[in-house]
Structures are given as structure tokens and as C-alpha cells.
Scaffold this motif. Structure first.
Motif, PDB file in Angstrom:
ATOM      1  N   MET A   1       0.844  -1.201   0.000  1.00  0.00           N
ATOM      2  CA  MET A   1       0.000   0.000   0.000  1.00  0.00           C
ATOM      3  C   MET A   1       0.878   1.249   0.000  1.00  0.00           C
ATOM      4  O   MET A   1       1.991   1.239   0.500  1.00  0.00           O
ATOM      5  CB  MET A   1      -0.915  -0.026   1.222  1.00  0.00           C
ATOM      6  N   ASN A   2       0.321   2.303  -0.536  1.00  0.00           N
ATOM      7  CA  ASN A   2       0.984   3.599  -0.504  1.00  0.00           C
ATOM      8  C   ASN A   2       1.301   3.978   0.944  1.00  0.00           C
ATOM      9  O   ASN A   2       0.413   3.979   1.787  1.00  0.00           O
ATOM     10  CB  ASN A   2       0.007   4.614  -1.142  1.00  0.00           C
ATOM     11  N   PRO A   3       2.562   4.289   1.263  1.00  0.00           N
ATOM     12  CA  PRO A   3       2.902   4.573   2.659  1.00  0.00           C
ATOM     13  C   PRO A   3       2.102   5.726   3.243  1.00  0.00           C
ATOM     14  O   PRO A   3       1.826   5.758   4.445  1.00  0.00           O
ATOM     15  CB  PRO A   3       4.393   4.938   2.594  1.00  0.00           C
ATOM     16  N   PHE A   4       1.712   6.677   2.388  1.00  0.00           N
ATOM     17  CA  PHE A   4       0.945   7.826   2.882  1.00  0.00           C
ATOM     18  C   PHE A   4      -0.419   7.392   3.390  1.00  0.00           C
ATOM     19  O   PHE A   4      -0.833   7.742   4.495  1.00  0.00           O
ATOM     20  CB  PHE A   4       0.796   8.860   1.759  1.00  0.00           C
ATOM     21  N   ILE A   5      -1.101   6.558   2.575  1.00  0.00           N
ATOM     22  CA  ILE A   5      -2.410   6.039   2.988  1.00  0.00           C
ATOM     23  C   ILE A   5      -2.235   5.207   4.256  1.00  0.00           C
ATOM     24  O   ILE A   5      -3.013   5.296   5.203  1.00  0.00           O
ATOM     25  CB  ILE A   5      -3.025   5.167   1.865  1.00  0.00           C
ATOM     26  N   PHE A 179       5.785  12.823   9.941  1.00  0.00           N
ATOM     27  CA  PHE A 179       7.027  13.047   9.205  1.00  0.00           C
ATOM     28  C   PHE A 179       8.268  12.521   9.907  1.00  0.00           C
ATOM     29  O   PHE A 179       9.371  12.752   9.436  1.00  0.00           O
ATOM     30  CB  PHE A 179       7.205  14.540   8.909  1.00  0.00           C
ATOM     31  N   ARG A 180       8.085  11.857  11.055  1.00  0.00           N
ATOM     32  CA  ARG A 180       9.270  11.369  11.762  1.00  0.00           C
ATOM     33  C   ARG A 180       9.291   9.846  11.770  1.00  0.00           C
ATOM     34  O   ARG A 180       8.345   9.207  12.232  1.00  0.00           O
ATOM     35  CB  ARG A 180       9.294  11.905  13.195  1.00  0.00           C
ATOM     36  N   GLY A 181      10.389   9.294  11.258  1.00  0.00           N
ATOM     37  CA  GLY A 181      10.528   7.844  11.180  1.00  0.00           C
ATOM     38  C   GLY A 181      11.667   7.351  12.046  1.00  0.00           C
ATOM     39  O   GLY A 181      12.046   8.009  13.013  1.00  0.00           O
ATOM     40  N   PRO A 182      12.221   6.186  11.716  1.00  0.00           N
ATOM     41  CA  PRO A 182      13.298   5.599  12.510  1.00  0.00           C
ATOM     42  C   PRO A 182      14.436   6.597  12.723  1.00  0.00           C
ATOM     43  O   PRO A 182      14.814   7.320  11.815  1.00  0.00           O
ATOM     44  CB  PRO A 182      13.773   4.428  11.656  1.00  0.00           C
ATOM     45  N   GLY A 183      14.966   6.613  13.952  1.00  0.00           N
ATOM     46  CA  GLY A 183      16.045   7.521  14.287  1.00  0.00           C
ATOM     47  C   GLY A 183      15.573   8.962  14.343  1.00  0.00           C
ATOM     48  O   GLY A 183      16.385   9.878  14.325  1.00  0.00           O
ATOM     49  N   LEU A 185      14.356  10.552  12.068  1.00  0.00           N
ATOM     50  CA  LEU A 185      14.740  11.225  10.826  1.00  0.00           C
ATOM     51  C   LEU A 185      13.487  11.662  10.092  1.00  0.00           C
ATOM     52  O   LEU A 185      12.416  11.105  10.273  1.00  0.00           O
ATOM     53  CB  LEU A 185      15.555  10.277   9.942  1.00  0.00           C
ATOM     54  N   TRP A 186      13.659  12.663   9.239  1.00  0.00           N
ATOM     55  CA  TRP A 186      12.538  13.193   8.475  1.00  0.00           C
ATOM     56  C   TRP A 186      12.193  12.230   7.337  1.00  0.00           C
ATOM     57  O   TRP A 186      13.045  11.848   6.551  1.00  0.00           O
ATOM     58  CB  TRP A 186      12.902  14.558   7.898  1.00  0.00           C
ATOM     59  N   TYR A 187      10.929  11.827   7.274  1.00  0.00           N
ATOM     60  CA  TYR A 187      10.445  11.028   6.154  1.00  0.00           C
ATOM     61  C   TYR A 187       9.227  11.705   5.572  1.00  0.00           C
ATOM     62  O   TYR A 187       8.297  12.036   6.302  1.00  0.00           O
ATOM     63  CB  TYR A 187      10.067   9.614   6.600  1.00  0.00           C
ATOM     64  N   TRP A 188       9.214  11.915   4.271  1.00  0.00           N
ATOM     65  CA  TRP A 188       8.002  12.385   3.630  1.00  0.00           C
ATOM     66  C   TRP A 188       6.982  11.248   3.659  1.00  0.00           C
ATOM     67  O   TRP A 188       7.370  10.074   3.671  1.00  0.00           O
ATOM     68  CB  TRP A 188       8.272  12.823   2.191  1.00  0.00           C
ATOM     69  N   PRO A 189       5.705  11.569   3.649  1.00  0.00           N
ATOM     70  CA  PRO A 189       4.714  10.496   3.788  1.00  0.00           C
ATOM     71  C   PRO A 189       4.804   9.452   2.672  1.00  0.00           C
ATOM     72  O   PRO A 189       4.396   8.306   2.867  1.00  0.00           O
ATOM     73  CB  PRO A 189       3.381  11.250   3.725  1.00  0.00           C
ATOM     74  N   TRP A 190       5.316   9.828   1.508  1.00  0.00           N
ATOM     75  CA  TRP A 190       5.380   8.835   0.434  1.00  0.00           C
ATOM     76  C   TRP A 190       6.679   8.036   0.451  1.00  0.00           C
ATOM     77  O   TRP A 190       6.877   7.141  -0.336  1.00  0.00           O
ATOM     78  CB  TRP A 190       5.211   9.526  -0.931  1.00  0.00           C
ATOM     79  N   GLN A 191       7.585   8.335   1.384  1.00  0.00           N
ATOM     80  CA  GLN A 191       8.840   7.592   1.463  1.00  0.00           C
ATOM     81  C   GLN A 191       8.673   6.362   2.349  1.00  0.00           C
ATOM     82  O   GLN A 191       7.982   6.425   3.366  1.00  0.00           O
ATOM     83  CB  GLN A 191       9.934   8.469   2.090  1.00  0.00           C
ATOM     84  N   GLU A 192       9.311   5.258   1.940  1.00  0.00           N
ATOM     85  CA  GLU A 192       9.321   4.076   2.803  1.00  0.00           C
ATOM     86  C   GLU A 192      10.267   4.320   3.979  1.00  0.00           C
ATOM     87  O   GLU A 192      11.310   4.937   3.819  1.00  0.00           O
ATOM     88  CB  GLU A 192       9.830   2.851   2.017  1.00  0.00           C
ATOM     89  N   HIS A 195      15.147   1.419   8.081  1.00  0.00           N
ATOM     90  CA  HIS A 195      15.761   1.341   9.403  1.00  0.00           C
ATOM     91  C   HIS A 195      17.283   1.388   9.356  1.00  0.00           C
ATOM     92  O   HIS A 195      17.932   1.600  10.370  1.00  0.00           O
ATOM     93  CB  HIS A 195      15.287   0.073  10.132  1.00  0.00           C
ATOM     94  N   ALA A 196      17.850   1.155   8.149  1.00  0.00           N
ATOM     95  CA  ALA A 196      19.308   1.179   8.051  1.00  0.00           C
ATOM     96  C   ALA A 196      19.821   2.570   7.726  1.00  0.00           C
ATOM     97  O   ALA A 196      21.022   2.809   7.750  1.00  0.00           O
ATOM     98  CB  ALA A 196      19.771   0.185   6.973  1.00  0.00           C
ATOM     99  N   ARG A 197      18.879   3.486   7.431  1.00  0.00           N
ATOM    100  CA  ARG A 197      19.302   4.806   6.981  1.00  0.00           C
ATOM    101  C   ARG A 197      19.983   5.576   8.112  1.00  0.00           C
ATOM    102  O   ARG A 197      19.504   5.630   9.246  1.00  0.00           O
ATOM    103  CB  ARG A 197      18.086   5.585   6.484  1.00  0.00           C
ATOM    104  N   VAL A 198      21.127   6.141   7.784  1.00  0.00           N
ATOM    105  CA  VAL A 198      21.830   6.985   8.743  1.00  0.00           C
ATOM    106  C   VAL A 198      22.105   8.305   8.047  1.00  0.00           C
ATOM    107  O   VAL A 198      22.527   8.318   6.893  1.00  0.00           O
ATOM    108  CB  VAL A 198      23.169   6.341   9.183  1.00  0.00           C
ATOM    109  N   VAL A 199      21.797   9.380   8.705  1.00  0.00           N
ATOM    110  CA  VAL A 199      22.129  10.678   8.124  1.00  0.00           C
ATOM    111  C   VAL A 199      23.274  11.247   8.941  1.00  0.00           C
ATOM    112  O   VAL A 199      23.150  11.419  10.146  1.00  0.00           O
ATOM    113  CB  VAL A 199      20.924  11.624   8.151  1.00  0.00           C
ATOM    114  N   PHE A 200      24.405  11.498   8.266  1.00  0.00           N
ATOM    115  CA  PHE A 200      25.525  12.081   8.979  1.00  0.00           C
ATOM    116  C   PHE A 200      25.496  13.584   8.780  1.00  0.00           C
ATOM    117  O   PHE A 200      25.748  14.088   7.696  1.00  0.00           O
ATOM    118  CB  PHE A 200      26.850  11.500   8.501  1.00  0.00           C
TER     119      PHE A 200
END
Lengths: 294, 257
Positions: A1-5, A179-183, A185-192, A195-200
Motif C-alpha cells: 500500500m501507498n505509505p501515505f495512505i 514526518f518522523r521515522g526511525p532515528g 529522521l525526516w520522512y516524507w509520507p510517500w517515502q518508505e 531502518h538502516a538509513r543513517v544521516v551524517f
């Protein structure tokens, strides 16, 4: 499903969607009535409710209360039939969910943790919100706009309150929920969510911009000067401005009210300032002391 | 159906009926007033109100809706208490039982959950309305303050209820929330200046909230007592004062220019 929905149809998030709809609706209704009364005031006409007559409580008021109660009860029942309250796995101290979110109405405060240390974001600022709300009737000495919607007669009070309520409280809640996901971090609603994403982000402290170590004595002094001049300057600047342009206002306020208003206001404005410093200039701390950091 | 007036007449002359409803209701000024002050629930109202009080556009009914949500939550909450033990062994399975064993248990829990979200939303909108109509201004300054405390208590009621299902959502939400207590200046073990007061994880604010250094059985019991007994009691007392002061300060605020 669409992550936003997916995200907006999560059972607990439906409440947030309902909140956004209700708050928007009542915001529009309030300002629409305020502008309508402003037009009446400008024309020298009585505002809505000024010519009120008395009516019997039984039955006009009792009837409308009963109708509202039934509507609310039906609404809650339909909501409860349509959507089931979630129940996650049994509590397990060894498995930390990522992100671990506070209840939704505290997510604005959790969002502040990105910009401030916990003693400020989680304790001092929330306490000051309560203190500020309690202080409102005593620091707002404008006698106008009592008992009717208006904007023109109390522009500044309404703008400051609306900024705090809609932007710093409600918008940050919506950001925290959607808009806040793992860590965190900023996630747009349409982004999956990844969990491995790291922003330095190489964050710096303010003094290191001019090549001074923020943990050294000179860094400490510069930081203290910056924070101190924000507080002292913020306290003095409006005083000098009003002294020149509106001395009657200052006289009416008196010193205690003036200091309270300005302290609460500059504390509130420190939140968007720190947000810009952190997000745009990647600045973590302005002032580092052995006891606390700002 | 011809005999209906006779039957109602007979019922109304009955001793039991007359003991409950002391007098007949005829639609005149005196009886409309009597209907309000002769009724313990309705006499919260004055006998007459200003027109704005019966129009939706001024108050939006938000304060009343908040109170109604509170009543709904008390009723569903009391019923839920019949099916719930505040211990880590039983709490989670009790909630599961609501789903599989208790008749209408799912709807009961849903009503409590969504009612709680709803109350938080409407109490914030109520505050916004009171601000926008300037109703906190004289003579209502004190009642605005009572309202602020009721707003905070509403958040705390919802917050303490979060832990009761003893699932991951509640456990970690409470962990995140109470960790803030540890950061309290002077009184939390991670807060500034606390070392001068010899504050440790075992004697700070967070420990007092949780009844331990971690979220465990004591924290569950404490949140349960706060949620079901202590905070509702405090809220009800403050609501008495809030409603009383609405009357004493002159009812729904009216334009003062």
C-alpha cells in the motif's frame, strides 16, 4: 500500500486526521466571525451578541445540549464500530521500537528534543507553556475584545497566541506523527521507512564557526555573551522602542508585567530561532557550560 | 388510544409518581424555571440564559462537549475496571480477553480509547474559542487559570491511561515520557545541578513517578491509581469550581465595550 495512505489510516493516527479537520474548521469559523465583527465595529454597529435578549434555559438550551450529546455519542459509537483500538505485542523492555514515540499530544515536545537538551525541551519549556497560559489574563491589559470575536482590536495577542498554538504546538505534533521515522529522521509520507538509513550531519557549536573551541574558556565566555545578550537585548530593545513611540503603554504595563511578557515572548521565539540555527546552519549548541548546554 | 389522557392522568395522580415529580409541568414561566432549579442535574444552569448561549456559533458547545466526553470516559472506564487487573502478569491478557471473551469488549475499549483522543482534541479547541472571544478577560481571569489546569489534567489522564494495556506502544511511550523527568533541573538525576543535591536514579523525580528505576509493576500500579482514582478526583473538584465560576462570573461572556 501507498505509505501515505498507510500512515494516515493507522488507527491512532485517525484521531490526528480528525484533529486537523476539526481544528482547521474552527480556526476558519473563529476568524470569519472575527472579521465579520471587525466590519461591524468599523461601521460603528453593535457586534454579534451585543443585543442579546434572555431566553429560557428550559427548553432551548437543554434541547441543544441534548442534541449535541446525542450527535457526539453517535459519532463516537460509529468511530468505535469502524476502527479497532490497536494492541501491540506485550511490553518488552529488551526490544526498543524505532522510533519510540510519546503519546501524540506530546510529540511537539518530543520534536523539540531535536533542538534542545531534555531539561529544556522536556521540563523547562513545557512548564513555561503552562505558566504562560496562566499568565495570559493578567498580562493582557487590553480591555477590548472581551466577549466577542474580533481581530482588529487585539491583533498582537491573537497573532502571538495563534503562532504558539497552531505552529509551535499543533504543527509540531503533525510533524511528529506523520514526518518522523526511525532515528527520528525526516520522512516524507510517500517515502518508505528505512531502518538502516543513517544521516551524517556534522553539527557544530556556534563558537566553532569563528574557530573557538566551544568547550574552552573563551568558548564558554562567548556562548554566555551570546545567550546573555539575547536575553538582555530582547528585554531592553522593546522597552526603548516603546519608550520612544508608545510611552503610555509602558506606563500602563508596569515593570512586572513588562518583564513577564517579554520573558515569555523571547523564550517562545527562541524555539523557532534555535530550529533555524539547527536545521539551516547545523548548529547544535550555542553555549556549553559544565552543568548544562543551551 | 382514546383512553390515553385518562391513563396518563391516572399515572400522574399515583402516589409514587407524585413523590418523584412534585408538580405537573405546564408550559408557563414558573414551570420552565422550576424545571431547571428543581432538578439536581439541570440546576447547574441559570433559569434564563443569553441568546448566544443557545447559538452554536459563539461557544461551539466545546466546553459542554468536553464534559460529555469526560462522562463517557468515566462510564466506559468504570466498566473496563471490572475486567482489568493492574499487574504485569494479567494486564495484557485482560485486554486480550476484552477482545475474545467479554461481550462487546472491543467496542467498550474502542469507546474509551477514541473518547480519550476526542476529549484531548475538543479541550484544546475549547481553549482556543475562549481565547478568541477574549473570555479570559475580567472578570474571568481566575476561571481561565482553572481551565489551564484542567487542560493539563486532561493530558495527564490520557498519558497515565497509555500504560494500562501493558503493550509495547504504552510501555515505550511512558518510557520516553518519564525519561524527561530524569532531566528535571535539580531534581532529576540527569538534570543540571542535581549532583549537588546527591540525586541518583534511585531518588529522583523519575523514580517517584515510576515507583522504581524502570517502567515495571510499580509503574503500572501507579499509573493505574493516578488514572482511575487520583486525577479524576482532582479533575472533578476543579470542574466543580470551573462550572461554578462560569455562573458566578456572569455566564457565557457577553460583549463588553
Amino acid at each position: 500500500m501507498n505509505p501515505f495512505i498507510e500512515i494516515i489510516t493507522q488507527p491512532d493516527n485517525i484521531a490526528i486526521v480528525i484533529m486537523i479537520i476539526m481544528v482547521t474548521f474552527f480556526m476558519v469559523w473563529a476568524f470569519q466571525q472575527a472579521f465579520q465583527n471587525d466590519r461591524l465595529l468599523a461601521a460603528g454597529l453593535p457586534v454579534d451578541g451585543e443585543k442579546d435578549k434572555f431566553v429560557d434555559t428550559f427548553k432551548p438550551l437543554v434541547r441543544i445540549e441534548l442534541i449535541i450529546a446525542i450527535v457526539v455519542m453517535v459519532g463516537l459509537t460509529v468511530w468505535s464500530i469502524a476502527v479497532d483500538a490497536p494492541l501491540e505485542e506485550i511490553a518488552n523492555p529488551t526490544i526498543t521500537p524505532n522510533p519510540a514515540k510519546a503519546p501524540w499530544y506530546f510529540l511537539g515536545l518530543q520534536e523539540l528534543l531535536v533542538y534542545f537538551d531534555p531539561w529544556l525541551a522536556g521540563v523547562v519549556l513545557p512548564s513555561l507553556i503552562v505558566v504562560g497560559l496562566l499568565a495570559i489574563p493578567y498580562i493582557d491589559i487590553n480591555p477590548k475584545g472581551n466577549g466577542y470575536y474580533t481581530f482588529s482590536e487585539r491583533k498582537y495577542a491573537i497573532m502571538i497566541f495563534s503562532f504558539g498554538f497552531f505552529v509551535l504546538w499543533l504543527l509540531l505534533i503533525v510533524i511528529g506523527v506523520f514526518f518522523r521515522g526511525p532515528g527520528w529522521l525526516w520522512y516524507w509520507p510517500w517515502q518508505e521507512w528505512d531502518h538502516a538509513r543513517v544521516v551524517f550531519e556534522p553539527t557544530k557549536d556556534l563558537t566553532s564557526l569563528i574557530g573557538v573551541d566551544s568547550r574552552s574558556l573563551p568558548g564558554f565566555i562567548i556562548g554566555a555573551l551570546v545567550v546573555g545578550s539575547y536575553l538582555v537585548g530582547g528585554m531592553i530593545a522593546p522597552y526603548r522602542y516603546w519608550k520612544k513611540n508608545n510611552p503610555e503603554l509602558l506606563a500602563k504595563l508596569g515593570i512586572v508585567r513588562y518583564v513577564t511578557i517579554i520573558f515569555l515572548f523571547i523564550t517562545m521565539m527562541s524555539i523557532p530561532i534555535k530550529m533555524v540555527l539547527r536545521l539551516v546552519f547545523l548548529i547544535k549548541y550555542i553555549w556549553i557550560t559544565p552543568w548544562f548546554n543551551v | 388510544m382514546k383512553r390515553l389522557p385518562e391513563i396518563t392522568d391516572k399515572v400522574k395522580r399515583n402516589l409514587i409518581w407524585k413523590s418523584i415529580f412534585r408538580r405537573d409541568y405546564r408550559n408557563n414561566v414558573r414551570d420552565r424555571a422550576q424545571a431547571i432549579f428543581g432538578n439536581v442535574f439541570l440546576h447547574l444552569h441559570p433559569v434564563q440564559v443569553r441568546e448566544s448561549a443557545v447559538k452554536l456559533r459563539f461557544t461551539w458547545g466545546m466546553g459542554g462537549i468536553t464534559f460529555f466526553a469526560f462522562i463517557t470516559l468515566v462510564i466506559t472506564g468504570v466498566v473496563l475496571m471490572f475486567y482489568y487487573h493492574p499487574t504485569i502478569d494479567q494486564a495484557y491478557t485482560d485486554i486480550k480477553d476484552l477482545e475474545f471473551q467479554v461481550p462487546f469488549g472491543v467496542i467498550l475499549r474502542n469507546l474509551h480509547r477514541w473518547g480519550a483522543h476526542f476529549m484531548v482534541i475538543v479541550v484544546m479547541i475549547h481553549m482556543f474559542r475562549v481565547f478568541m472571544t477574549g473570555s479570559y478577560k475580567a472578570p474571568r481571569q481566575f476561571n481561565w487559570g482553572i481551565g489551564v489546569f484542567l487542560l493539563v489534567l486532561t493530558f495527564l489522564l490520557s498519558f497515565t491511561g497509555y500504560l494500562t494495556p501493558w503493550d509495547q506502544l504504552g510501555f515505550w511511550a511512558i518510557t520516553v515520557g518519564t525519561n524527561m523527568g530524569a532531566a528535571t533541573p535539580l531534581l532529576g538525576y540527569q538534570g543540571p545541578f542535581s549532583e549537588y543535591l546527591h540525586i541518583t536514579p534511585y531518588n529522583d523525580v523519575r523514580f517517584a513517578l515510576l515507583g522504581g528505576a524502570q517502567v515495571g509493576g510499580n509503574a503500572l500500579l501507579r499509573s493505574y491509581i493516578w488514572h482511575c482514582v487520583a486525577i479524576p478526583l482532582i479533575s472533578i473538584i476543579l470542574m466543580f469550581v470551573h462550572f461554578w465560576r462560569v455562573r458566578k462570573d456572569g455566564g457565557i461572556s457577553k460583549p463588553q465595550k
